[in-house]
Design a protein around this motif. Structure first.
Motif, PDB file in Angstrom:
ATOM      1  N   ASP A 184     -55.115 -24.955  31.464  1.00 23.21           N
ATOM      2  CA  ASP A 184     -55.530 -24.244  30.260  1.00 23.21           C
ATOM      3  C   ASP A 184     -55.053 -24.973  28.997  1.00 23.21           C
ATOM      4  O   ASP A 184     -55.798 -25.141  28.038  1.00 23.21           O
ATOM      5  N   ASP A 185     -53.807 -25.441  29.042  1.00 21.56           N
ATOM      6  CA  ASP A 185     -53.259 -26.154  27.888  1.00 21.56           C
ATOM      7  C   ASP A 185     -54.000 -27.459  27.638  1.00 21.56           C
ATOM      8  O   ASP A 185     -54.175 -27.883  26.500  1.00 21.56           O
ATOM      9  N   ILE A 186     -54.418 -28.097  28.721  1.00 22.45           N
ATOM     10  CA  ILE A 186     -55.106 -29.373  28.557  1.00 22.45           C
ATOM     11  C   ILE A 186     -56.494 -29.160  27.988  1.00 22.45           C
ATOM     12  O   ILE A 186     -56.962 -29.925  27.142  1.00 22.45           O
ATOM     13  N   VAL A 187     -57.144 -28.100  28.415  1.00 26.00           N
ATOM     14  CA  VAL A 187     -58.516 -27.843  27.966  1.00 26.00           C
ATOM     15  C   VAL A 187     -58.534 -27.318  26.526  1.00 26.00           C
ATOM     16  O   VAL A 187     -59.433 -27.604  25.758  1.00 26.00           O
ATOM     17  N   THR A 188     -57.528 -26.532  26.186  1.00 30.85           N
ATOM     18  CA  THR A 188     -57.482 -25.946  24.854  1.00 30.85           C
ATOM     19  C   THR A 188     -57.034 -26.991  23.841  1.00 30.85           C
ATOM     20  O   THR A 188     -56.009 -27.625  24.052  1.00 30.85           O
ATOM     21  N   PRO A 189     -57.764 -27.162  22.756  1.00 30.26           N
ATOM     22  CA  PRO A 189     -57.363 -28.184  21.792  1.00 30.26           C
ATOM     23  C   PRO A 189     -56.119 -27.786  20.998  1.00 30.26           C
ATOM     24  O   PRO A 189     -55.707 -26.621  21.024  1.00 30.26           O
ATOM     25  N   ASP A 190     -55.583 -28.746  20.296  1.00 29.79           N
ATOM     26  CA  ASP A 190     -54.451 -28.545  19.384  1.00 29.79           C
ATOM     27  C   ASP A 190     -53.175 -28.099  20.087  1.00 29.79           C
ATOM     28  O   ASP A 190     -52.422 -27.289  19.577  1.00 29.79           O
ATOM     29  N   MET A 191     -52.967 -28.616  21.269  1.00 34.86           N
ATOM     30  CA  MET A 191     -51.735 -28.216  21.965  1.00 34.86           C
ATOM     31  C   MET A 191     -51.301 -29.368  22.846  1.00 34.86           C
ATOM     32  O   MET A 191     -52.134 -30.031  23.470  1.00 34.86           O
TER      33      MET A 191
ATOM     34  N   TRP B  14     -69.897 -12.415  34.085  1.00 32.32           N
ATOM     35  CA  TRP B  14     -69.374 -12.184  32.758  1.00 32.32           C
ATOM     36  C   TRP B  14     -68.092 -12.940  32.540  1.00 32.32           C
ATOM     37  O   TRP B  14     -67.308 -13.013  33.475  1.00 32.32           O
ATOM     38  N   PRO B  15     -67.684 -13.434  31.401  1.00 36.47           N
ATOM     39  CA  PRO B  15     -68.500 -13.572  30.206  1.00 36.47           C
ATOM     40  C   PRO B  15     -68.744 -15.035  29.848  1.00 36.47           C
ATOM     41  O   PRO B  15     -68.788 -15.358  28.691  1.00 36.47           O
ATOM     42  N   GLN B  16     -68.885 -15.884  30.843  1.00 30.51           N
ATOM     43  CA  GLN B  16     -68.934 -17.309  30.545  1.00 30.51           C
ATOM     44  C   GLN B  16     -70.043 -17.674  29.586  1.00 30.51           C
ATOM     45  O   GLN B  16     -69.830 -18.385  28.613  1.00 30.51           O
ATOM     46  N   TYR B  17     -71.247 -17.170  29.841  1.00 31.83           N
ATOM     47  CA  TYR B  17     -72.391 -17.601  29.051  1.00 31.83           C
ATOM     48  C   TYR B  17     -72.217 -17.236  27.577  1.00 31.83           C
ATOM     49  O   TYR B  17     -72.486 -18.029  26.690  1.00 31.83           O
ATOM     50  N   VAL B  18     -71.732 -16.040  27.354  1.00 39.55           N
ATOM     51  CA  VAL B  18     -71.555 -15.566  25.986  1.00 39.55           C
ATOM     52  C   VAL B  18     -70.558 -16.439  25.238  1.00 39.55           C
ATOM     53  O   VAL B  18     -70.775 -16.849  24.099  1.00 39.55           O
ATOM     54  N   VAL B  19     -69.456 -16.754  25.922  1.00 38.22           N
ATOM     55  CA  VAL B  19     -68.427 -17.543  25.275  1.00 38.22           C
ATOM     56  C   VAL B  19     -68.933 -18.957  25.028  1.00 38.22           C
ATOM     57  O   VAL B  19     -68.666 -19.569  23.993  1.00 38.22           O
ATOM     58  N   LYS B  20     -69.699 -19.460  25.950  1.00 35.26           N
ATOM     59  CA  LYS B  20     -70.260 -20.792  25.788  1.00 35.26           C
ATOM     60  C   LYS B  20     -71.176 -20.813  24.563  1.00 35.26           C
ATOM     61  O   LYS B  20     -71.156 -21.743  23.771  1.00 35.26           O
ATOM     62  N   THR B 227     -56.486 -14.313  28.168  1.00 32.83           N
ATOM     63  CA  THR B 227     -55.713 -15.044  29.169  1.00 32.83           C
ATOM     64  C   THR B 227     -55.937 -16.546  29.057  1.00 32.83           C
ATOM     65  O   THR B 227     -54.986 -17.331  29.105  1.00 32.83           O
ATOM     66  N   LEU B 228     -57.186 -16.949  28.912  1.00 29.90           N
ATOM     67  CA  LEU B 228     -57.469 -18.377  28.995  1.00 29.90           C
ATOM     68  C   LEU B 228     -57.794 -19.015  27.652  1.00 29.90           C
ATOM     69  O   LEU B 228     -57.631 -20.223  27.492  1.00 29.90           O
ATOM     70  N   GLY B 229     -58.261 -18.267  26.703  1.00 27.00           N
ATOM     71  CA  GLY B 229     -58.714 -18.860  25.455  1.00 27.00           C
ATOM     72  C   GLY B 229     -60.153 -19.325  25.593  1.00 27.00           C
ATOM     73  O   GLY B 229     -60.595 -19.713  26.668  1.00 27.00           O
ATOM     74  N   ALA B 230     -60.875 -19.305  24.475  1.00 26.53           N
ATOM     75  CA  ALA B 230     -62.311 -19.551  24.530  1.00 26.53           C
ATOM     76  C   ALA B 230     -62.695 -20.910  25.130  1.00 26.53           C
ATOM     77  O   ALA B 230     -63.616 -20.981  25.934  1.00 26.53           O
ATOM     78  N   PRO B 231     -62.027 -22.007  24.784  1.00 27.52           N
ATOM     79  CA  PRO B 231     -62.476 -23.302  25.326  1.00 27.52           C
ATOM     80  C   PRO B 231     -62.398 -23.355  26.848  1.00 27.52           C
ATOM     81  O   PRO B 231     -63.280 -23.922  27.501  1.00 27.52           O
ATOM     82  N   ALA B 232     -61.362 -22.764  27.409  1.00 27.32           N
ATOM     83  CA  ALA B 232     -61.232 -22.803  28.861  1.00 27.32           C
ATOM     84  C   ALA B 232     -62.242 -21.885  29.528  1.00 27.32           C
ATOM     85  O   ALA B 232     -62.810 -22.235  30.568  1.00 27.32           O
ATOM     86  N   VAL B 233     -62.505 -20.739  28.932  1.00 27.23           N
ATOM     87  CA  VAL B 233     -63.475 -19.800  29.514  1.00 27.23           C
ATOM     88  C   VAL B 233     -64.841 -20.455  29.584  1.00 27.23           C
ATOM     89  O   VAL B 233     -65.559 -20.345  30.577  1.00 27.23           O
ATOM     90  N   ALA B 234     -65.198 -21.199  28.526  1.00 27.78           N
ATOM     91  CA  ALA B 234     -66.516 -21.821  28.498  1.00 27.78           C
ATOM     92  C   ALA B 234     -66.659 -22.884  29.583  1.00 27.78           C
ATOM     93  O   ALA B 234     -67.760 -23.218  29.982  1.00 27.78           O
ATOM     94  N   GLN B 235     -65.551 -23.396  30.072  1.00 28.22           N
ATOM     95  CA  GLN B 235     -65.617 -24.442  31.098  1.00 28.22           C
ATOM     96  C   GLN B 235     -65.711 -23.907  32.510  1.00 28.22           C
ATOM     97  O   GLN B 235     -66.025 -24.654  33.432  1.00 28.22           O
TER      98      GLN B 235
END
Lengths: 364, 356
Positions: A184-191, B14-20, B227-235
């Motif tokens: 998660d940390d690697i995927v999330t930017p700015d960290m 849910w909710p990958q597409y929306v976040v993407k 839990t994961l944050g938007a960038p990770a959810v989209a992946q």
């Protein structure tokens, strides 16, 4: 007519049951090689990686546990392969059992892995649905094989590191880091991902990954400062040499309140650390007065503050952000992280530490 | 109860597409679609009230005539079956990824489908009763897993939507959530048959049901993002399942408690499919005026069609393309169009008959 439909129903139910059981995946434990530790190392510039799997000795039963020699508790298979999946295939060629990684408990990566290497490994790991994302990850220096600690503290199939990280009361600072958080940390930017860095039999340091290149290892002091700033200190101790003699404070723990702001394209962090501690040792010749106590308190706060500053300085020197301040800023400010506007060179931190010292003890 | 439990269909996507599509702002899309669904359901219930006919097929015949019936019904039914087939396939793919890597997907898809057909061929009260039995179990297990996974929350600040709203993204994401509410004619068919405690208030209850589903989706959205944050959810392909798989209570005897809960969710999908198959066959039965016995064969045939669609889909990427790119917009515009047209026709006709 009725009995025929009943027969059909019973037949259908039987078929359903067979389907639901998922027999294809049902393999008895004795036919499986359950890897417990995975060690990954890779030298920069080389094409192939070294993968080492540790399996518990399958012949061990409860009754034979006392007879087995420590060096026989595990058996290991090591292969050279360019990717995780290829490593499975190659390991499987060595094994008379079905390789199974669903029970994996610890992943140890070498400190020679660059950030890019780590990211590609974690991505591959994360893609695999059956691999447990709750396994712990830690970084160690080569050779990694020394990290398969065999100690009388745990008996197989338990793994030392897994037991240690599971035990919240065992760790002076909570450094345990499951693999999904690292991903998660690697995927999330700015960290900058921060992963515990292990010596031979203790974990007291951090490996912090820059945007490129190999990780920065935080020293013990810097790691401690990081732990204070992140509110991860659970039962630290501190010895202070003061005018009244050596005083030791124990069971230091506390809470952290922090706030981040962008001021003129600078990242500003405001951190308030409130700690509580017990007096563990006090020179018996010196009287415990309010005056001396408050002096001790000031000295202790100062010490913690210095450690925090050491951590922030190290981060600034190496252009890393293991605290996640930048990430918080971009989450709070700029919405979609890809659109993050603020770029900073330095973290400006205002840290205040207060420590409450409890004096109740056996012989005050 | 029946209306409430039509929900569980596509939740696991849910909710990958929306976040993407929209990142943190996906919450607006969710609210939009929930509002839209409320509107659609209100219209449907009003329509039911005006025609006083049941099930859906008779309503359509009453309003749009026999020709209208033969145009509307097959298309609506087909859309419903296609979406069901895609959802079934994706569920099978999810099981394959997380639980049964060695088991052929066709077995899992087939098993779920057969179970749904089985329930679907029973009478309305049996279907409703089995839902009544499973629904609390599913809800309790959901509450439990939400409680456990709240421990893993890392960034609370990532739930808060940003002040800027990009309209194309918002529309795209809103379209992408429609499948969660795409019930075809299920609510319209079932609403008149619910035994109301006290006075019949179908409007209130369908509203509550939609609101309930919306709030569950909102909670799931929030917990996944936090839990994961938007960038990770989209992946991730199955972000919610991923988050639940992180729940491990090590002091218990088994680690993956989240996994256990997910298995009970298979029953939610079975019920969802069963309700859909039931309504589909009921409407077809009413359309062609078939006997009760014939309805069973309609269920079996519909189940076979769903199975066929699920088996024919080559990959989950294709399935998601089909669902988000094609079926969502088409189904949304179709059901809105038909509904508005029919309500208008019914309303005008009623006014005319009153004035005469």
């Amino acid at each position: 007519m009725k009995s025929r439909s009943q027969l059909l129903a019973i037949l259908g139910m039987g078929l359903l049951l067979i389907g639901i059981a998922g027999c294809w995946d049902d393999e008895p434990d004795t036919l499986r090689a359950n890897a417990l530790i995975l060690m990954v190392s890779h030298k920069a510039g080389e094409k192939s990686w070294n993968w080492r799997f540790y399996f518990p000795n399958p012949t061990v039963t409860v009754s034979s546990l006392s007879q087995i020699k420590p060096e026989e508790e595990f058996y290991t298979t090591s292969v050279q392969a360019p990717s995780l999946e290829q490593a499975y295939t190659q390991v499987q060629q060595h094994l008379a059992r079905d390789l199974y990684l669903g029970q994996l408990e610890v992943v140890i990566v070498s400190d020679t892995l660059t950030t890019k290497d780590l990211a590609s490994f974690l991505n591959a790991y994360n893609r695999e649905g059956t691999l447990p994302k709750t396994a712990y990850i830690l970084v160690a220096s080569s050779p990694l094989s020394k990290m398969a600690v065999v100690t009388p503290q745990v008996s197989i199939p338990a793994v030392y590191w897994e037991k240690y990280f599971d035990c919240k009361d065992c760790q002076p600072e909570l450094l345990a880091h499951p693999i999904w958080k690292a991903w998660d940390d690697i995927v999330t930017p700015d960290m900058s991902p921060a992963i515990p860095y292990a010596g031979f039999d203790k974990i007291a340091q951090l490996a912090v990954y820059r945007s490129v290149g190999s990780p920065v290892i935080f020293s013990r002091t810097e790691t401690l400062g990081w732990a204070y700033l992140m509110g991860k200190v659970k039962k630290e101790s501190l010895s202070i040499i003061s005018p009244v003699g050596t005083v030791t404070l124990g069971r230091i723990h506390g809470t952290v309140h922090s706030r981040v702001e962008a001021v003129n394209q600078h990242l500003q962090a405001f951190v308030q650390i409130h700690l509580t501690s017990d007096v563990a040792q006090w020179e018996s010749s010196a009287a415990m007065t309010n005056n001396t106590l408050s002096r001790i308190q000031t000295l202790a706060e100062h010490r913690v503050l210095l450690e925090c500053i050491a951590a922030i300085n190290k981060a600034n020197m190496t252009h890393t952000d293991p605290f996640g301040y930048g990430r918080r800023l971009s989450f709070e400010q700029d919405g979609p992280p890809s659109m993050a506007q603020v770029h900073w060179e330095q973290i400006d931190a205002q840290v205040s530490v207060t420590m409450q010292i409890r004096t109740s003890g056996g012989n005050v | 109860m029946v209306t409430v439990s039509v929900v569980a269909g596509g939740v696991y996507l849910w909710p990958q597409y929306v976040v993407k599509a929209e990142g943190t702002n996906g919450v607006w899309a969710l609210l939009t679609t929930t509002g839209l669904a409320l509107g659609v359901m209100t219209l449907q219930v009003l329509w039911v009230k005006m025609t006083k006919k049941t099930p859906y097929a008779l309503m359509v015949r009453d309003t749009l005539g026999v020709v209208g019936l033969w145009v509307v019904m097959p298309v609506t039914g087909l859309f419903c079956l296609i979406i069901d087939g895609i959802l079934l396939f994706l569920f099978g793919a999810m099981l394959h990824v997380f639980f049964y890597p060695m088991t052929p997907e066709i077995v899992m898809i087939g098993t779920i489908d057969v179970a749904a057909v089985w329930i679907g061929i029973r009478t309305l009260s049996t279907v409703a009763r089995s839902i009544q039995f499973w629904f609390p179990i599913i809800m309790v297990s959901l509450a439990m897993i939400l409680l456990f996974s709240s421990r893993d929350i890392r960034f609370l600040s990532s739930i808060v939507p940003t002040p800027t709203l990009v309209v194309p993204q918002w529309l795209r994401a809103s379209l992408g959530t429609w499948f969660l509410y795409a019930n075809g004619a299920v609510v319209a068919s079932l609403a008149p048959h619910v035994r109301w405690p006290g006075r019949a208030r179908p409007l209130l209850w369908t509203g509550l049901a939609i609101g309930f589903q919306g709030s569950i989706l909102l909670i799931l959205f929030a917990i996944t993002l936090a839990t994961l944050g938007a960038p990770a959810v989209a992946q991730l392909q199955w972000p919610m399942i991923y988050v639940f798989s992180l729940v491990s209570v090590r002091t218990f005897f088994f680690k993956g408690i989240g996994m256990f809960v997910l298995i009970t969710w298979a029953s939610a999908l079975v019920l969802y499919l069963a309700v859909h198959l039931f309504c589909f066959s009921w409407n077809i039965q009413a359309m062609v005026d078939a006997s009760f016995r014939a309805r069973r064969w309609i269920v079996v045939a519909a189940g076979a069609v769903v199975f066929g669609i699920a088996v024919l889909i080559p990959s989950s990427i294709k399935a998601e393309q089909l669902l988000f790119g094609l079926m969502n917009p088409v189904d949304l515009s179709w059901s809105l169009g038909v509904l508005m047209l029919s309500v208008m026709v019914a309303w005008i006709r009623r006014r005319r008959s009153k004035s005469q």
